[in-house]
Scaffold this active site. Sequence first.
Site, PDB file in Angstrom:
ATOM      1  N   LEU A  25      53.361   1.678  52.226  1.00 44.98           N
ATOM      2  CA  LEU A  25      53.078   1.122  50.891  1.00 44.98           C
ATOM      3  C   LEU A  25      52.831  -0.376  50.982  1.00 44.98           C
ATOM      4  O   LEU A  25      53.460  -1.056  51.781  1.00 44.98           O
ATOM      5  CB  LEU A  25      54.284   1.338  49.974  1.00 44.98           C
ATOM      6  CG  LEU A  25      54.697   2.756  49.633  1.00 44.98           C
ATOM      7  CD1 LEU A  25      55.986   2.730  48.816  1.00 44.98           C
ATOM      8  CD2 LEU A  25      53.583   3.465  48.869  1.00 44.98           C
ATOM      9  N   ASP A  67      57.154   4.564  55.547  1.00 44.26           N
ATOM     10  CA  ASP A  67      57.910   3.314  55.393  1.00 44.26           C
ATOM     11  C   ASP A  67      59.336   3.392  55.941  1.00 44.26           C
ATOM     12  O   ASP A  67      60.136   2.478  55.700  1.00 44.26           O
ATOM     13  CB  ASP A  67      57.966   2.930  53.906  1.00 44.26           C
ATOM     14  CG  ASP A  67      56.633   2.388  53.404  1.00 44.26           C
ATOM     15  OD1 ASP A  67      56.234   1.313  53.876  1.00 44.26           O
ATOM     16  OD2 ASP A  67      55.985   3.051  52.573  1.00 44.26           O
ATOM     17  N   GLU A  72      66.660  -0.559  55.620  1.00 41.60           N
ATOM     18  CA  GLU A  72      67.534  -1.266  54.678  1.00 41.60           C
ATOM     19  C   GLU A  72      67.441  -0.704  53.262  1.00 41.60           C
ATOM     20  O   GLU A  72      68.390  -0.837  52.483  1.00 41.60           O
ATOM     21  CB  GLU A  72      67.155  -2.742  54.654  1.00 41.60           C
ATOM     22  CG  GLU A  72      67.982  -3.556  53.691  1.00 41.60           C
ATOM     23  CD  GLU A  72      67.561  -5.000  53.635  1.00 41.60           C
ATOM     24  OE1 GLU A  72      68.340  -5.832  54.092  1.00 41.60           O
ATOM     25  OE2 GLU A  72      66.460  -5.297  53.141  1.00 41.60           O
ATOM     26  N   ASP A  73      66.316  -0.083  52.928  1.00 40.11           N
ATOM     27  CA  ASP A  73      66.149   0.372  51.543  1.00 40.11           C
ATOM     28  C   ASP A  73      66.815   1.710  51.253  1.00 40.11           C
ATOM     29  O   ASP A  73      67.027   2.056  50.091  1.00 40.11           O
ATOM     30  CB  ASP A  73      64.655   0.439  51.194  1.00 40.11           C
ATOM     31  CG  ASP A  73      64.045  -0.947  51.231  1.00 40.11           C
ATOM     32  OD1 ASP A  73      64.703  -1.874  50.745  1.00 40.11           O
ATOM     33  OD2 ASP A  73      62.939  -1.098  51.776  1.00 40.11           O
ATOM     34  N   ARG A  92      59.381   7.310  49.171  1.00 39.97           N
ATOM     35  CA  ARG A  92      60.478   6.878  50.029  1.00 39.97           C
ATOM     36  C   ARG A  92      61.812   7.545  49.684  1.00 39.97           C
ATOM     37  O   ARG A  92      62.788   7.376  50.420  1.00 39.97           O
ATOM     38  CB  ARG A  92      60.621   5.344  49.964  1.00 39.97           C
ATOM     39  CG  ARG A  92      59.351   4.602  50.357  1.00 39.97           C
ATOM     40  CD  ARG A  92      59.646   3.168  50.730  1.00 39.97           C
ATOM     41  NE  ARG A  92      60.589   3.111  51.825  1.00 39.97           N
ATOM     42  CZ  ARG A  92      61.222   2.018  52.216  1.00 39.97           C
ATOM     43  NH1 ARG A  92      61.006   0.885  51.594  1.00 39.97           N
ATOM     44  NH2 ARG A  92      62.071   2.035  53.221  1.00 39.97           N
ATOM     45  N   ARG A 137      61.995  -1.152  41.660  1.00 40.42           N
ATOM     46  CA  ARG A 137      62.634  -0.105  42.456  1.00 40.42           C
ATOM     47  C   ARG A 137      64.105   0.132  42.102  1.00 40.42           C
ATOM     48  O   ARG A 137      64.677   1.140  42.507  1.00 40.42           O
ATOM     49  CB  ARG A 137      62.567  -0.481  43.944  1.00 40.42           C
ATOM     50  CG  ARG A 137      61.172  -0.745  44.495  1.00 40.42           C
ATOM     51  CD  ARG A 137      60.467   0.544  44.858  1.00 40.42           C
ATOM     52  NE  ARG A 137      59.138   0.281  45.379  1.00 40.42           N
ATOM     53  CZ  ARG A 137      58.871   0.094  46.669  1.00 40.42           C
ATOM     54  NH1 ARG A 137      59.834   0.138  47.564  1.00 40.42           N
ATOM     55  NH2 ARG A 137      57.636  -0.122  47.063  1.00 40.42           N
ATOM     56  N   HIS A 168      61.132  -7.096  46.300  1.00 43.04           N
ATOM     57  CA  HIS A 168      62.600  -6.988  46.335  1.00 43.04           C
ATOM     58  C   HIS A 168      63.253  -8.351  46.134  1.00 43.04           C
ATOM     59  O   HIS A 168      62.672  -9.383  46.481  1.00 43.04           O
ATOM     60  CB  HIS A 168      63.047  -6.453  47.706  1.00 43.04           C
ATOM     61  CG  HIS A 168      62.775  -4.998  47.910  1.00 43.04           C
ATOM     62  ND1 HIS A 168      62.126  -4.512  49.019  1.00 43.04           N
ATOM     63  CD2 HIS A 168      63.080  -3.918  47.150  1.00 43.04           C
ATOM     64  CE1 HIS A 168      62.047  -3.189  48.937  1.00 43.04           C
ATOM     65  NE2 HIS A 168      62.610  -2.809  47.808  1.00 43.04           N
ATOM     66  N   CYS A 255      64.539  -6.022  56.254  1.00 47.81           N
ATOM     67  CA  CYS A 255      64.361  -4.593  55.945  1.00 47.81           C
ATOM     68  C   CYS A 255      64.504  -3.678  57.150  1.00 47.81           C
ATOM     69  O   CYS A 255      64.685  -2.476  56.971  1.00 47.81           O
ATOM     70  CB  CYS A 255      62.979  -4.322  55.374  1.00 47.81           C
ATOM     71  SG  CYS A 255      62.089  -5.703  54.777  1.00 47.81           S
TER      72      CYS A 255
HETATM   73  C1  CIR Z   1      57.773  -0.649  50.595  1.00 51.99           C
HETATM   74  O1  CIR Z   1      56.898  -0.995  49.796  1.00 51.99           O
HETATM   75  O2  CIR Z   1      58.761  -0.021  50.247  1.00 51.99           O
HETATM   76  C2  CIR Z   1      57.591  -0.993  52.056  1.00 51.99           C
HETATM   77  N1  CIR Z   1      56.219  -1.003  52.382  1.00 51.99           N
HETATM   78  C3  CIR Z   1      58.223  -2.332  52.373  1.00 51.99           C
HETATM   79  C4  CIR Z   1      59.713  -2.327  52.214  1.00 51.99           C
HETATM   80  C5  CIR Z   1      60.328  -3.628  52.545  1.00 51.99           C
HETATM   81  N2  CIR Z   1      61.730  -3.552  52.420  1.00 51.99           N
HETATM   82  C6  CIR Z   1      62.521  -4.559  52.108  1.00 51.99           C
HETATM   83  O3  CIR Z   1      62.044  -5.659  51.798  1.00 51.99           O
HETATM   84  N3  CIR Z   1      63.828  -4.331  52.057  1.00 51.99           N
END
Ligand code: CIR
Length: 262
Positions: A25, A67, A72-73, A92, A137, A168, A255
């Site tokens: 993404l 992704d 971390e997410d 995700r 998110r 974020h 991340c």
């Molecule tokens: C996203 O849009 O979810 C991923 N392409 C990037 C996530 C980056 N994560 C973060 O900053 N903790």
Amino acid sequence: MKEGRSWRFTHAVSRLPGKSIANGLRAGGGADPDPAEFLAEHQAYTKALAETGANVTILDALEGFPDSVFVEDAALCAGGTAIILRPGAESRFGEAAEIAPALEKIFGSVKRLERGFVDGGDILLTDDEALIGMSERTDQEGVDALSEILEPLGYRVRVVNTPSGVLHFKSDCGLLDSHTVFSTARLAGSGCFEGYRVIEAVEGEEAATNLIRFNEPVFLRTGFPKTLALLQSEGYKVITLSADQAALVDGGLSCMSLRFSL
Ligand code: CIR
């Protein structure tokens, strides 16, 4: 509360990027990352974390989740507890179930967010607080559910706002030590860091704010010479790492790992 628990770590967990990272993404619709170059950056990143003395677990790539390198997410490790989150992007959401078994193995058991949505990228942990940024998110229901888990672990929850147009909360800030945050001026200007010392990003180098303090070093993305000089002049030991491939899909240094102590 243990002084330094927000930056002294014995462990990290990362996940290798798959070839599907090319489909990650991104808000801007820019170029695809190159999977081989991404892998090289990731290898340098996990090696650097391990060189601080930490035990780094590297999970296999998940091609079904482009992704998923951004571990971390999908989960939060705080106060000796692993919490499986509910990532707010549809593509995700399934990453949370995928990371749970690895964390169950390491921690023995895990807690789970039961409602709402929270991306770990919206959570900045200090020694005694969790600053959680509401974003595209992360919603109020998720924040409430997470607060119920974090407060018994000794974290006060401070609900803050991720600037609009920013993915974020931690896209715009990072922790330098127990009392000091590095932040863009636009985020710091919101007053969300009251009670902390704030070092503001150098104009034109705002993308450097997604840094991590991991044991002694601060890991900073390569390509921000004024930021490097600023942090060194503040007395931090800074190691630079390339994260250009991650940046193509709106990712950065924070991340790509879960950081914790057992
Ligand atoms: C996203 O849009 O979810 C991923 N392409 C990037 C996530 C980056 N994560 C973060 O900053 N903790």
